[in-house]
Design a protein around this motif. Structure first.
Motif, mmCIF file in Angstrom:
data_model
loop_
_atom_site.group_PDB
_atom_site.id
_atom_site.type_symbol
_atom_site.label_atom_id
_atom_site.label_comp_id
_atom_site.label_asym_id
_atom_site.label_seq_id
_atom_site.Cartn_x
_atom_site.Cartn_y
_atom_site.Cartn_z
ATOM 1 N N VAL A 1 0.835 -1.202 0.000
ATOM 2 C CA VAL A 1 0.000 0.000 0.000
ATOM 3 C C VAL A 1 0.878 1.264 0.000
ATOM 4 O O VAL A 1 0.585 2.243 -0.674
ATOM 5 C CB VAL A 1 -0.987 -0.030 1.204
ATOM 6 C CG1 VAL A 1 -1.647 1.313 1.403
ATOM 7 C CG2 VAL A 1 -2.047 -1.107 0.974
ATOM 8 N N ILE B 1 2.316 1.686 -3.530
ATOM 9 C CA ILE B 1 1.313 2.232 -4.459
ATOM 10 C C ILE B 1 1.151 3.739 -4.243
ATOM 11 O O ILE B 1 1.053 4.522 -5.189
ATOM 12 C CB ILE B 1 -0.024 1.467 -4.309
ATOM 13 C CG1 ILE B 1 0.144 0.055 -4.886
ATOM 14 C CG2 ILE B 1 -1.156 2.206 -5.008
ATOM 15 C CD1 ILE B 1 -1.036 -0.852 -4.683
ATOM 16 N N GLU C 1 1.738 6.651 -7.006
ATOM 17 C CA GLU C 1 0.735 7.673 -7.326
ATOM 18 C C GLU C 1 1.335 9.073 -7.200
ATOM 19 O O GLU C 1 1.111 9.942 -8.035
ATOM 20 C CB GLU C 1 -0.472 7.542 -6.388
ATOM 21 C CG GLU C 1 -1.338 6.329 -6.686
ATOM 22 C CD GLU C 1 -2.582 6.281 -5.808
ATOM 23 O OE1 GLU C 1 -2.472 6.643 -4.623
ATOM 24 O OE2 GLU C 1 -3.640 5.887 -6.310
ATOM 25 N N GLN D 1 -3.724 7.892 -10.541
ATOM 26 C CA GLN D 1 -4.553 7.154 -9.587
ATOM 27 C C GLN D 1 -4.397 5.674 -9.882
ATOM 28 O O GLN D 1 -4.626 5.241 -11.011
ATOM 29 C CB GLN D 1 -6.030 7.503 -9.806
ATOM 30 C CG GLN D 1 -6.393 8.878 -9.348
ATOM 31 C CD GLN D 1 -7.151 8.813 -8.027
ATOM 32 O OE1 GLN D 1 -6.854 7.970 -7.178
ATOM 33 N NE2 GLN D 1 -8.101 9.687 -7.855
ATOM 34 N N VAL D 2 -4.027 4.897 -8.872
ATOM 35 C CA VAL D 2 -3.890 3.456 -9.058
ATOM 36 C C VAL D 2 -5.096 2.762 -8.420
ATOM 37 O O VAL D 2 -5.310 2.896 -7.219
ATOM 38 C CB VAL D 2 -2.587 2.930 -8.400
ATOM 39 C CG1 VAL D 2 -2.506 1.419 -8.511
ATOM 40 C CG2 VAL D 2 -1.374 3.592 -9.027
#
Lengths: 89, 403
Positions: free
Chosen positions: A41, A44, A48, A54-55
């Motif tokens: 997380v 990611i 971004e 935006q993933v």
């Protein structure tokens, strides 16, 4: 563009894995690299922020996400795709 | 050791503005989850939540009160009014000195914080209202309850994320059981449904964008709610002597810590808390008819919780009903255990088991009787209420039917 994206993602993943970028090979999975769900997380989020994209990713269903995280190479390909889609026009 | 009973209950939550309205919604399996109606919602990727609807602060509180009461305090005072009215208690002299307030909240006055950060950072203001600190502090609600009802005994606030209310009610239980207090006003409140509150949760990537479906194989995360549940816990002899109506008895409480991970739950930590509550209540698993689950609707919680229940209950696990009412009222974070205790009281008092709504697909990792989609009539004598917080802090309460 491609090489630059690849290098940046490898750096982000290396940071989460507490390894040198040169120690990361593209066919490795995050599990191989010892990155857990929190590390993922965070990675990611870094992606971004770095690429201003935006993933789509929900930690409850990582496998059914449109974002393929099965290997370092698949993440690079997915980010390339998102950049192309979100930066177009 | 003194016996502890519940002689008053009150609430305002996404399912209703009273206990009766909440019971009705739970019986009917109604959802309080919908599109979020908050400022800057278009900048969020998670746009659903369980908001308290149809509530106008101006109808309950005057301007001076609103200057001091954050939304989480307002919810607390509304719920406390209902609970205290039901209990029939008023406080003066010795009883006031032997009565306290222990409440749970995680975010406290987060909405006040959000509004004022906006004012100074976004709008560039260099001045804020003089009462921001007393309005946003986590103990504001507990303090206003003590002032409103002249309660002068032990009062404090407990913040253990999603287990705050259960930890708070456990403290209230211990204070009366040990004789340190005669009456305790307890429960919890939360109001995090503001832009900053939802944005922070969004970052964790555990929120659903469509619905809360605990235990269902296709669940995809939690949905945040808001509101309060407040109870009057009372020494049994005191309640009996004054002829009070008793809703249920609190018979056990257990707390454990996982000591493992800041967000991932541990089966062992949860199981130790469940087993501990049974031991404290001096009951065996086969006496428990219903468990109000923590049941957040995340992949991690639901399978861990089911495994924990299965490990403690063994063969009895197939007999016990376990439902997550978060499917209806959302996850009230620090207030959630308090609103969920209402489902426990409804089970004991009215013989109605609140359902897990939104249940669509069985999950082999959650193979328990989750009371899918429809409430059920059943007579139960003992119930448990689970709460397992981020940070690995677990708190389980055991209640018993009275009479």
């Amino acid at each position: 563009m491609g090489a630059e994206v690849k290098q940046t993602i490898v750096e982000i993943i290396a940071e989460q894995a507490v390894l040198e970028p040169s120690d990361i090979s593209l066919d490795q999975s995050l599990e191989d690299l010892g990155i857990d769900s929190m590390g993922l997380v965070e990675a990611i989020f870094s992606i971004e922020e770095r690429f201003d994209i935006q993933v789509p990713f929900n930690a409850n269903e990582p496998e059914s996400s449109e974002f393929d995280i099965s290997s370092v190479a698949s993440i690079i390909a997915a980010v390339d795709g998102l950049i192309a889609a979100q930066k177009a026009g | 050791m003194n016996r502890v009973v519940i002689t008053g209950a009150g609430t305002i939550n996404p399912l209703g503005h009273s206990v009766a309205a909440t019971f009705e919604a739970m019986r009917e399996g109604r959802s309080g989850i919908g599109d979020l109606d908050i400022r800057d919602v278009e900048r969020l990727t998670v746009r659903i939540g369980a908001q308290v609807k149809g509530y106008a602060p101006d109808e309950r509180f005057n301007r001076q009160q609103q200057a001091l009461y954050d939304r989480f305090t307002q919810f607390t005072l509304i719920a406390a009014d209902e609970a205290l009215t039901q209990s029939g208690l008023s406080f003066s002299g010795q009883l006031a000195a032997e009565t306290g307030v222990v409440l749970g909240t995680s975010g406290g006055g987060l909405g006040t914080l959000d509004d004022n950060y906006r004012a100074v950072y976004e709008e560039g203001k260099n001045r804020v209202h003089p009462f921001i600190v007393p309005k946003l502090m986590n103990n504001a609600a507990a303090s206003h309850v003590s002032m409103t009802y002249n309660v002068k005994g032990p009062s404090f606030t407990v913040a253990t994320a999603c287990a705050s209310s259960n930890h708070a009610m456990g403290q209230a239980f211990h204070l009366i059981r040990s004789g340190l207090a005669r009456v305790m006003i307890t429960g919890g409140s939360e109001s995090m449904l503001c832009f900053g509150g939802v944005k922070a949760w969004e970052g964790l990537r555990v929120m659903s964008k469509d619905a809360c479906r605990p235990f269902s194989a296709n669940r995809n995360g939690m949905v945040q709610g808001e509101g309060a549940g407040i109870f009057v816990f009372e020494d049994y002899a005191h309640a009996k002597k004054r002829g009070a109506d008793i809703l249920a008895e609190v018979v056990g409480f257990s707390m454990t810590s996982d000591a493992s991970d800041i967000v991932m739950p541990s089966q062992q930590g949860a199981a130790r808390a469940i087993a501990g509550a049974l031991t404290d209540a001096r009951i065996s698993a086969d006496q428990v008819g219903y468990i109000n689950a923590h049941g957040t609707g995340t992949a991690a919680n639901d399978k861990t919780e089911c495994a924990a229940v299965a490990s403690v209950f063994g063969r009895q696990a197939d007999q016990v009903m376990i439902s997550s009412t978060k499917s209806m009222h959302g996850h009230l974070i620090g207030g959630t255990g308090a609103v969920e205790l209402l489902a426990c009281i409804m089970a004991l008092k009215d013989g109605v088991i609140a359902p897990t709504i939104g249940y669509e697909e069985p999950d082999p990792e959650c193979a328990l009787d989750v009371v899918p989609n429809e409430a059920r009539e059943a007579s139960v004598d003992h119930v448990l209420s689970n709460a397992f917080a981020f940070g690995g802090l677990n708190a389980v309460l055991a209640l018993k039917k009275i009479g």
